[in-house]
Scaffold this motif. Structure first.
Motif, PDB file in Angstrom:
ATOM      1  N   PHE A  93      49.309  29.247  -2.948  1.00  0.00           N
ATOM      2  CA  PHE A  93      48.481  28.487  -1.743  1.00  0.00           C
ATOM      3  C   PHE A  93      46.926  29.529  -1.809  1.00  0.00           C
ATOM      4  N   THR A  94      45.618  27.767  -2.444  1.00  0.00           N
ATOM      5  CA  THR A  94      44.613  28.562  -2.887  1.00  0.00           C
ATOM      6  C   THR A  94      43.545  27.890  -1.897  1.00  0.00           C
ATOM      7  N   ALA A  95      41.937  27.575  -1.479  1.00  0.00           N
ATOM      8  CA  ALA A  95      41.380  26.990  -1.740  1.00  0.00           C
ATOM      9  C   ALA A  95      40.351  26.904  -2.616  1.00  0.00           C
ATOM     10  N   THR A  96      40.560  27.334  -3.840  1.00  0.00           N
ATOM     11  CA  THR A  96      39.535  26.753  -4.997  1.00  0.00           C
ATOM     12  C   THR A  96      40.358  26.838  -6.552  1.00  0.00           C
ATOM     13  N   ALA A  97      40.805  26.040  -6.807  1.00  0.00           N
ATOM     14  CA  ALA A  97      41.198  26.663  -8.401  1.00  0.00           C
ATOM     15  C   ALA A  97      41.094  25.208  -9.350  1.00  0.00           C
ATOM     16  N   THR A  98      39.936  25.315 -10.407  1.00  0.00           N
ATOM     17  CA  THR A  98      40.285  24.575 -11.329  1.00  0.00           C
ATOM     18  C   THR A  98      41.204  24.202 -12.110  1.00  0.00           C
ATOM     19  N   GLN A  99      41.382  23.042 -12.708  1.00  0.00           N
ATOM     20  CA  GLN A  99      42.078  23.139 -13.304  1.00  0.00           C
ATOM     21  C   GLN A  99      43.138  24.299 -14.508  1.00  0.00           C
ATOM     22  N   GLU A 100      41.943  25.052 -14.862  1.00  0.00           N
ATOM     23  CA  GLU A 100      42.689  26.385 -15.799  1.00  0.00           C
ATOM     24  C   GLU A 100      43.355  26.932 -15.158  1.00  0.00           C
ATOM     25  N   VAL A 101      42.599  27.262 -13.485  1.00  0.00           N
ATOM     26  CA  VAL A 101      43.207  28.350 -12.308  1.00  0.00           C
ATOM     27  C   VAL A 101      44.326  28.118 -11.892  1.00  0.00           C
ATOM     28  N   ALA A 102      44.503  26.713 -11.678  1.00  0.00           N
ATOM     29  CA  ALA A 102      45.410  25.872 -11.775  1.00  0.00           C
ATOM     30  C   ALA A 102      47.257  27.122 -12.477  1.00  0.00           C
TER      31      ALA A 102
ATOM     32  N   GLU B 214      45.868  33.030  -1.197  1.00  0.00           N
ATOM     33  CA  GLU B 214      44.465  33.499  -1.825  1.00  0.00           C
ATOM     34  C   GLU B 214      44.688  33.399  -3.456  1.00  0.00           C
ATOM     35  N   ALA B 215      46.016  32.137  -4.147  1.00  0.00           N
ATOM     36  CA  ALA B 215      46.632  32.658  -5.211  1.00  0.00           C
ATOM     37  C   ALA B 215      45.683  32.449  -6.121  1.00  0.00           C
ATOM     38  N   HIS B 216      44.248  32.399  -6.241  1.00  0.00           N
ATOM     39  CA  HIS B 216      43.675  32.126  -7.686  1.00  0.00           C
ATOM     40  C   HIS B 216      43.456  33.436  -7.758  1.00  0.00           C
ATOM     41  N   CYS B 217      43.493  34.437  -6.895  1.00  0.00           N
ATOM     42  CA  CYS B 217      42.850  35.566  -7.253  1.00  0.00           C
ATOM     43  C   CYS B 217      43.692  36.340  -8.188  1.00  0.00           C
ATOM     44  N   VAL B 218      45.290  35.623  -8.680  1.00  0.00           N
ATOM     45  CA  VAL B 218      46.002  36.122  -9.813  1.00  0.00           C
ATOM     46  C   VAL B 218      45.276  35.678 -11.224  1.00  0.00           C
ATOM     47  N   SER B 219      43.867  34.655 -11.008  1.00  0.00           N
ATOM     48  CA  SER B 219      43.324  34.993 -12.230  1.00  0.00           C
ATOM     49  C   SER B 219      42.572  34.747 -12.593  1.00  0.00           C
ATOM     50  N   GLN B 220      42.541  35.413 -14.164  1.00  0.00           N
ATOM     51  CA  GLN B 220      41.038  35.774 -14.576  1.00  0.00           C
ATOM     52  C   GLN B 220      40.190  34.624 -15.153  1.00  0.00           C
ATOM     53  N   TRP B 221      40.592  33.607 -14.723  1.00  0.00           N
ATOM     54  CA  TRP B 221      39.358  32.178 -14.364  1.00  0.00           C
ATOM     55  C   TRP B 221      39.122  32.602 -13.252  1.00  0.00           C
ATOM     56  N   GLY B 222      39.456  32.797 -12.253  1.00  0.00           N
ATOM     57  CA  GLY B 222      39.053  32.075 -10.877  1.00  0.00           C
ATOM     58  C   GLY B 222      38.072  33.087 -10.622  1.00  0.00           C
TER      59      GLY B 222
END
Ligand code: ADP
Ligand code: ZN
Length: 719
Positions: free
Chosen positions: A171-180, A137-145
């Motif tokens: 690993f994540t299931a949801t990441a737009t370009q910005e989040v990635a 759930e690595a997208h949790c690190v991003s404010q854009w998520g």
């Protein structure tokens, strides 16, 4: 052991899923890795297999306590030694687990992010051999998520400060370009290899359905799927309840699930659904986390969700077993109000609101695009080169394509001249040649494109621009008040290398060629009939139905009352009164026109599946819906106040009932709602403020003007 052997020996699977093998290779070869796989795509295997192949203990950071426990249990059953450290352990258990970990007894150790601070990391690193840190759930690190967690920031910091830092895989299931990009930056991944795969779900048929009466659509939809299990998602609890009631009235067994119900009620609903005792569940987005029912055959969204991540996650609960399944989204642009309102009123800071607003724009573009819906989604998640699916409502749309290159050029030229400083609404006003105050204040009437589309209603120009955005000819800036500019794709059109084609029966009505569309023989025949019928009843033709409705009928060329009732503007009463006439009139044209409707596709695809029509004792289908009872009372001369007393509803509810009936095309004596002077005031106010929020209009008016009056005037304009 090779990765493939581990897969076979430990897990018993013969083949890797898309991307798994490459991801495992990358990690085992010591590269930092970012892997974006959809839910259910098989992420765990991607770090568990390296953990088994590499010497030492792999640390897995995972935010969900229940998930950790499940994973550790599953691994234990597979004969892999694993444990977790999180707040569910007693002090004693925690110490024991840590001691064993220091002893090197685990292949994998799961840890909650809150546990992780620099000292803890240092301690682990000193006592253990750690070849890999896997961050779920690595997208949790991003404010854009959509799911930012401060503890993930701490974690990133701690890892970056480690001496001899291990390989890090996110690993994540949801990441737009910005989040990635944000994940890579925040976790300080070192020249990582990135993978985005497996988002396409070949067994799902995606559809967007517009311009229908939702209730009648649902009625027919369910009738054709009595043997199938499905989820219906609504945006609000209230709506969940009303849809639930309606389905109940139709005689189906159905469950209700939302956050306002007791834990026990929710658990029961979930179980009855899971065990197929009830085939249908109506739910808000509170439902779904952790539910794994493989044979959900359809997921129907009553309203457009706020972002594509949520949509695809919810829709993706269909067809887990790999069998053909349907994901239908009922799109009504007016449903966007609520999302805009929620964003505006929301808790987040401006940055957050801007992110949400952009996501909402992407979501609406999905609803408007003529391109393959599956492609649109995987593209959104960053996966390229996926072929058109051939089974979504866009791919199946065989309606005629119209060359709209000239209209596109007008729009593009205007957008270019406005230099990316204005939103879609203002561009439309310029094209329309409006004398809006803000437009004049900015001197935009001087532009050579001013009034270039003056024959077209402003609303249709807005729709046209939105369509160009959806098809990526134009682009919107991120932010709550996005400005529009030319996108890459526009260049080819401007240089004459690409033409712009739009589906004739698209979700966007024809703009400049309205007259030619009105001249279609089927429309003309319907108009003739309407004129005669109106003369017969001695009422004006629009009271029989609006042009818009007539046009939709012409497009749908309905063959049955059911189909006719799917047309927006045709309710039960009109179908009963005029249905036979209309069906007879359109019958000779059906051959030519029928291929055009999206509804037809849905029916066609459902016809493939077995239909058992008379299986359910359906309650009286003629029973009038509640809002029609209010409407009837109003039309019989009662005031809203009287109806309110008579029916025991709030004033707001009665007003909503009446507006709804108008929206569906039932006639209205407008003078009972507003007078000419009020109408003019409201129209003026609407033109002078950002009318996407009712509140703005209200604030620009004397306080004696009510919301009901504003909404009624807007409705009258749109009919
Ligand atoms: P997620 O990506 O949502 O974390 P999981 O790792 O939980 O997905 O995997 C989803 C399911 O797919 C699990 O039951 C898992 O065992 C199964 N799975 C993973 N890889 C494969 C494979 N190569 N072949 C068959 N099943 C697999
Ligand atoms: Zn498609």
């Amino acid at each position: 052991m090779s990765a493939h052997t581990v897969l076979k020996k430990i897990y018993g699977y013969d083949q890797f899923r898309p991307g798994q093998e490459e991801i495992i290779d990358s990690i085992v070869n010591g590269r930092d890795t970012l892997a974006i796989l959809p839910t259910g795509g098989g992420k765990s295997v991607c770090y568990q297999i390296p953990a088994l192949m590499l010497p030492g203990t792999t640390l897995v950071i995972s935010p969900l306590i229940s998930l950790m426990k499940d994973q550790v249990d599953a691994l234990t059953r597979l004969g892999v030694s694993a444990a977790y450290l999180n707040s569910s352990l007693s002090q004693q258990q925690y110490r024991e687990t840590l001691a064993k970990a220091f002893n090197g007894e685990y292949e994998l150790l799961y840890i909650a992010p809150e546990r992780f601070d620099a000292p803890m990391f240092q301690q682990l690193a000193e006592h253990m051999r750690i070849p890999l840190i896997a961050i779920d759930e690595a997208h949790c690190v991003s404010q854009w998520g959509h799911d930012f967690r401060p503890s993930y920031r701490q974690l990133a910091l701690a890892i970056s400060r480690m001496d001899n830092r291990p390989v890090v895989a996110a690993f994540t299931a949801t990441a737009t370009q910005e989040v990635a990009e944000d994940i890579v930056a925040m976790l300080k991944l070192q020249s990582p290899s990135s993978f985005v795969t497996g988002f396409a779900r070949p067994n799902l048929s995606l559809s967007v359905v517009t311009g229908v009466n939702k209730m009648s659509f649902l009625t027919q939809f369910l009738r054709e799927r009595t043997e199938q299990s499905g989820i219906i998602y609504t945006a609000t609890r209230k709506e969940a309840e009303s849809v639930y009631e309606r389905i109940n009235e139709l005689g189906y067994r159905v469950e209700l699930y939302h956050g306002g119900l007791s834990d026990a009620a929710r658990a029961e609903a979930q179980e009855l659904f899971r065990f197929d005792q009830s085939k249908i569940i109506v739910a808000t987005n509170a439902f779904g986390m952790g539910i794994d029912k493989p044979n959900v055959r359809y997921v129907l969204h009553w309203q457009v969700p706020g972002d594509l991540e949520s949509y695809y996650q919810e829709a993706g609960r269909a067809g887990r077993d790999g069998d053909e399944s349907e994901c239908i989204l009922l799109f009504d642009a007016s449903d966007l109000f609520i999302h805009r309102y929620l964003i505006e009123q929301g808790m987040g800071d401006d940055n957050r609101k801007a992110v949400q607003a952009s996501k909402l724009h992407e979501m609406t573009s999905y609803c408007r695009t003529d391109s393959c819906l599956q492609q649109f989604i995987v593209d959104y998640f960053g996966e390229r080169s996926v072929e058109p699916c051939g089974k979504c409502s866009s791919c199946l749309d065989t309606s005629e394509k119209v060359d709209r290159t000239q209209d596109a050029l007008m729009a593009m030229s205007c957008v270019a001249r406005m230099r990316g400083r204005f939103g879609v609404t203002m561009v439309a006003k310029v094209l329309k040649g409006s004398s809006d105050k803000r437009l004049l204040a900015a001197n935009l009437q001087q532009l050579s494109t001013y009034g270039l589309m003056k024959q077209a209603p402003e609303k249709e120009i807005v729709e046209w621009l939105n369509w160009l955005v959806a098809e990526q000819y134009l682009q919107l800036s991120s932010g709550q008040y996005p400005v529009v500019s030319l996108a890459e794709r526009a260049r080819d059109v401007i240089e004459g290398k690409e033409q712009v084609w739009q589906r004739r029966r698209s979700k966007v009505k024809q703009l400049l060629s309205n007259s030619s569309q009105d001249a279609s023989p089927i429309f003309a025949a319907l108009k003739d009939w309407r004129r005669q019928q109106a003369a017969l009843e001695q009422i004006p033709p629009f009271m029989i139905c609006s042009d818009a409705t007539l046009r939709l009928i012409a497009e749908a060329a309905p063959a049955s009352l059911e189909q006719l009732m799917n047309v927006k503007g045709i309710g039960q009463a009109k179908a009963t009164k005029y249905g036979d006439d209309i069906i007879t009139i359109v019958q000779p044209f059906r051959q030519q026109a029928s291929s055009a409707t999206k509804e037809a596709h849905i029916q066609a695809s459902s016809a493939k599946t077995k239909t058992i029509e008379q299986d359910h004792a359906v309650n009286d289908p003629d029973k009038k819906p509640s809002y029609m009872l209010s409407y009837d009372s109003f039309m019989s001369g009662l005031t809203i106040e009287q109806i309110r007393e008579q029916r025991g509803f709030s004033q707001q509810t009665v007003e909503k009932h009446i507006l709804r009936a108008i929206e569906e095309g039932f006639p209205m004596d407008w003078s009972r709602l507003f007078n000419a002077e009020q109408e003019e005031l409201i129209q003026e106010a609407t033109a002078s403020v950002d009318a996407s929020l009712l509140r703005n209009i209200k604030e620009a008016l004397p306080s004696s003007i009510t919301y009901l009056q504003i909404q009624a005037v807007l409705l009258k304009q749109s009919l």
